[in-house]
Write a protein that holds these residues in place. Structure first.
Motif, PDB file in Angstrom:
ATOM      1  N   SER A 373      39.989  44.073  43.535  1.00 29.45           N
ATOM      2  CA  SER A 373      39.010  42.999  43.730  1.00 29.45           C
ATOM      3  C   SER A 373      39.616  41.632  43.453  1.00 29.45           C
ATOM      4  O   SER A 373      38.884  40.677  43.135  1.00 29.45           O
ATOM      5  CB  SER A 373      37.771  43.221  42.846  1.00 29.45           C
ATOM      6  N   ASP A 374      40.951  41.538  43.561  1.00 24.80           N
ATOM      7  CA  ASP A 374      41.668  40.278  43.316  1.00 24.80           C
ATOM      8  C   ASP A 374      41.472  39.768  41.891  1.00 24.80           C
ATOM      9  O   ASP A 374      41.693  38.583  41.608  1.00 24.80           O
ATOM     10  CB  ASP A 374      41.223  39.200  44.316  1.00 24.80           C
ATOM     11  N   HIS A 375      41.058  40.660  40.957  1.00 25.11           N
ATOM     12  CA  HIS A 375      40.876  40.281  39.548  1.00 25.11           C
ATOM     13  C   HIS A 375      41.725  41.178  38.653  1.00 25.11           C
ATOM     14  O   HIS A 375      41.350  41.451  37.517  1.00 25.11           O
ATOM     15  CB  HIS A 375      39.397  40.394  39.146  1.00 25.11           C
ATOM     16  N   CYS A 385      42.828  45.189  34.797  1.00 28.58           N
ATOM     17  CA  CYS A 385      41.958  44.053  35.087  1.00 28.58           C
ATOM     18  C   CYS A 385      42.341  42.834  34.254  1.00 28.58           C
ATOM     19  O   CYS A 385      42.882  42.924  33.149  1.00 28.58           O
ATOM     20  CB  CYS A 385      40.495  44.433  34.824  1.00 28.58           C
ATOM     21  N   ASP A 386      41.999  41.684  34.816  1.00 29.21           N
ATOM     22  CA  ASP A 386      42.167  40.423  34.102  1.00 29.21           C
ATOM     23  C   ASP A 386      41.148  40.341  32.961  1.00 29.21           C
ATOM     24  O   ASP A 386      40.125  41.060  32.969  1.00 29.21           O
ATOM     25  CB  ASP A 386      41.964  39.254  35.061  1.00 29.21           C
ATOM     26  N   ARG A 389      37.073  41.006  33.101  1.00 29.25           N
ATOM     27  CA  ARG A 389      36.688  41.856  34.226  1.00 29.25           C
ATOM     28  C   ARG A 389      36.746  43.307  33.793  1.00 29.25           C
ATOM     29  O   ARG A 389      37.622  43.723  33.010  1.00 29.25           O
ATOM     30  CB  ARG A 389      37.627  41.657  35.414  1.00 29.25           C
ATOM     31  N   CYS A 394      37.930  46.651  38.852  1.00 31.29           N
ATOM     32  CA  CYS A 394      37.770  45.291  38.307  1.00 31.29           C
ATOM     33  C   CYS A 394      36.648  44.543  39.017  1.00 31.29           C
ATOM     34  O   CYS A 394      36.708  43.323  39.210  1.00 31.29           O
ATOM     35  CB  CYS A 394      39.075  44.498  38.413  1.00 31.29           C
ATOM     36  N   SER A 397      31.881  41.939  35.927  1.00 32.09           N
ATOM     37  CA  SER A 397      32.144  40.865  34.967  1.00 32.09           C
ATOM     38  C   SER A 397      31.628  41.293  33.598  1.00 32.09           C
ATOM     39  O   SER A 397      30.514  41.825  33.464  1.00 32.09           O
ATOM     40  CB  SER A 397      31.455  39.567  35.419  1.00 32.09           C
TER      41      SER A 397
END
Length: 680
Positions: A373-375, A385-386, A389, A394, A397
């Motif tokens: 999910s680009d996170h 995950c970042d 996230r 990911c 939130s």
């Protein structure tokens, strides 16, 4: 048919200023190879009515010397006619020595393929060999050109091919034989794809092998990196145009009747071939697909089909073309596979070592990863995950959810089992069901109920969460049972004849009984057998119950049906005196039985008439045969008597002499006896 010499020309070209050109020509009966061009002598060439006369008019007038392609050219030639077996060539000895007796000029014996001159730069040798050639002949129209092409491509050492660009010019005025035609001459062995030129340059094993197929010719030319040019007359031009579509990197041109346009034809064909760049590859391993995207200059792009080749047309000198090759593997290769790429017409090849990556490389980290999910970044197939996230991809939130374990909300109470019952995706702690699944954990599937006769819930209910909710008066796991019992009630009003119970509107019989209404058993009498005696005594007053019919058959009502329509429902029985009668059993309310009996038809006894008729017929037939015999004998005797009388009245001998008489005196004359001379 007279076959002129066919020409095969092989050309090898590098570049305009420093390339070499090898050429071999084959024509019906003749093939030519030419040497280096002398461009300073082109002005001395004059128009000639034929290619051969043009070549012989001056050493510099060979058409190959007018091709301003390269400063170095080698040329050779060979000739072909056809296989020297019937029905292609006459095998009569006189015809083999001189196959075209109607022509005044010299005609050489037929042959399959003859390699006359190897690639050489000696123009004098080429001129000398061309002058020695003459026509030949065969019986049918098609020729053995495929044999010539295949041997010219396979016998590279004998031809003298060099590792430069190669051209083969094929000239003919007729069509060609192909694989399978050899069976007409008793040749069943397919072409083996090997060189069979003997020390004299002749295709020695032509009578043993069939003609090659188009695929064999195309494969041999491609493997030898030879570009064919077909110079043919207008009558056969459509055939060779279709053939050119099956042979990569080939060209076709129309040759005039006197070959006056051969120079321009070959120049146009060569320009067409040299301006086309075709990239092809060696066979792919199973499970690997390939596609090309050809960038032919500028912004023009040409996407190729999967498995196709890349191609650019009208390529100019010093123009760069690019080919983007994409591989797609659907399975893992057991090891590295070497794939070769080459541009047709060029000797260079590119070898690619192909590997398939079937295991995750944990050191290969993708940042950021669209899969996450680009996170987050993808490492070893798992999303990392970042900060802030959550989720397997990911996708959630942390500020939106407080649950420490997002997947716990997508599993059952005990925390085991697949996510969302395997029928959906867990997104941020909640199940997103797919298809017709429903429920908090996608545990309900409105399409997984049982089917009856291929229909969900038998068409008599609704499927909810895997269970059929049946309509009124329907039961069963698939609503297959009906609550009605009409199909279980017999004519007597009893349920399953008292020998079973009704389930799903069908009788389930007890042991020993069978039938739709459980009214049959192995030792039971049929209705016809049970009511036969009552029908006989009630209708005719005979039978076993004749004395007490009213008491024994009190439950039956017997009536006579004067002219009933008999069908399968009527019983057919016999009385005690073996008379056949028919009756119908009809059940009535209150347990009474109605018997409708058909009256007996009393007929006269025809036994005596039948016996007398048979005896009379036999006697009549016998008398007829006797009369016919006597009549035929009488006719024959009368005919013979008339013939005797006719011969008696017309004798062919004298009346005073018996023709059967033979005299008893025999006279014998001694041939050596000489009577004594009488004295004078």
């Amino acid at each position: 048919m007279v076959a002129l010499s066919m020409v095969l020309v092989f050309l090898l070209v590098l570049s305009r200023s420093e390339s070499e050109l090898d050429a071999k020509i084959s024509s019906p009966g003749e093939a030519t190879e030419w040497g280096d061009p002398d461009l300073s002598l082109l002005g001395s060439c004059k128009p000639a009515p034929s290619c051969k006369k043009c070549i012989l008019s001056h050493p510099s007038c060979a058409w190959c010397k007018q091709l301003e392609v390269t400063q170095s050219v080698l040329i050779g030639f060979g000739s072909f006619v056809d296989k020297t077996v019937l029905p292609f060539v006459s095998t009569v000895p006189s015809k083999l020595r001189h196959p075209c007796p109607t022509r005044l000029e010299r005609c050489q014996p037929p042959f399959s393929f003859h390699h006359v001159l190897s690639l050489t730069g000696d123009a004098k040798a080429f001129e000398r060999e061309v002058g020695r050639q003459s026509v030949s002949g065969n019986l049918d129209s098609p020729e053995g050109g495929f044999d010539a092409i295949l041997q010219a491509a396979l016998c590279q050492e004998q031809i003298g091919w060099r590792n430069v660009s190669r051209l083969l010019v094929f000239t003919s005025d007729d069509t060609f034989h192909t694989a399978g035609d050899g069976k007409l001459g008793g040749i069943f062995m397919p072409s083996d794809g090997h060189c069979h030129l003997d020390s004299n340059g002749l295709y020695s094993r032509s009578p043993e092998f069939d003609y090659p197929s188009v695929g064999q010719v195309a494969q041999a030319l491609s493997a030898a990196n030879i570009q064919p040019i077909f110079a043919v007359t207008s009558a056969t031009l459509p055939v060779y145009q279709e053939l050119s579509k099956l042979i990569p990197k080939s060209a076709v041109g129309e040759l005039s009747e006197n070959s006056s346009n051969v120079v321009q034809l070959i120049m146009d064909a060569y320009n067409s071939l040299s301006s086309t760049v075709t990239l092809e590859h060696s066979p792919l391993p199973p499970g690997v697909n390939i596609s090309y995207e050809s960038q032919c200059g500028g912004h023009e792009k040409r996407a190729g089909e999967p498995g196709d080749r890349g191609q650019c047309n009208h390529v100019r000198i010093n123009q760069t073309v690019n080919f983007l090759v994409t591989f797609q593997a659907t399975r893992c290769l057991p090891g590295p596979h070497f794939l070769k790429f080459r541009a047709l017409g060029f000797s260079e090849e590119l070898t690619v070592e192909l590997h398939t990556l079937c295991d995750c490389n944990c050191n290969d980290t993708q940042l950021p990863a669209p899969h996450c999910s680009d996170h987050g970044h993808l490492q070893c197939g798992v999303c990392s995950c970042d900060p802030g996230r959550l989720g397997r991809l990911c996708e959630c939130s942390e500020s939106e959810l407080s649950s420490p374990d997002l997947e716990s909300g997508c599993r059952g109470p005990n925390g085991t089992g697949p996510l969302c019952s395997g029928k959906g995706r867990c997104q941020c702690g909640r199940c997103s069901c797919s298809g017709q699944s429903s429920g908090r954990l996608c545990e309900c599937d409105d399409a997984s109920c049982e089917r009856h006769e291929g229909i969900l819930c038998g068409g008599f209910g609704l499927c909810q969460c895997g269970v059929c909710h049946c309509h009124a008066n329907r039961t069963g796991r698939a609503c297959e049972c009906s609550g009605d019992m009409d199909g279980c009630v017999g004519p007597e009003g009893r349920l399953c004849s008292g020998h079973g119970h009704c389930k799903c509107n069908r009788c389930q019989c007890l042991d020993g009984y069978y039938g739709a209404l459980c009214d049959q058993c192995p030792g039971c009498k049929t209705p016809c057998e049970r009511h036969r005696d009552c029908a006989e005594c009630g209708a005719f007053g005979t039978g076993l119950l004749a004395t007490n019919c009213s008491m024994a058959c009190a439950h039956t009502n017997v009536t006579l049906a004067l002219a009933p329509m008999l069908d399968d429902g009527w019983c057919k029985e016999r009385t005690l005196d073996n008379q056949l009668f028919f009756f119908l059993v009809e059940e009535e309310a209150g347990g009474r039985v109605m018997l409708r009996v058909r009256p007996q038809e009393k007929g006269a006894d025809h036994t005596q008439a039948i016996v007398l008729g048979c005896v009379g017929g036999i006697v009549a037939v016998g008398l007829g045969l006797v009369l016919a015999y006597r009549l035929s004998v009488e006719i024959y005797d009368r005919r013979e008597y008339k013939r005797f009388e006719k011969e008696r009245q017309q004798p062919n001998w004298k009346q005073d002499r018996n023709p059967l008489y033979k005299s008893a005196v025999t006279t014998i004359i001694n041939p050596r006896f000489q009577a004594p001379e009488s004295p004078l």
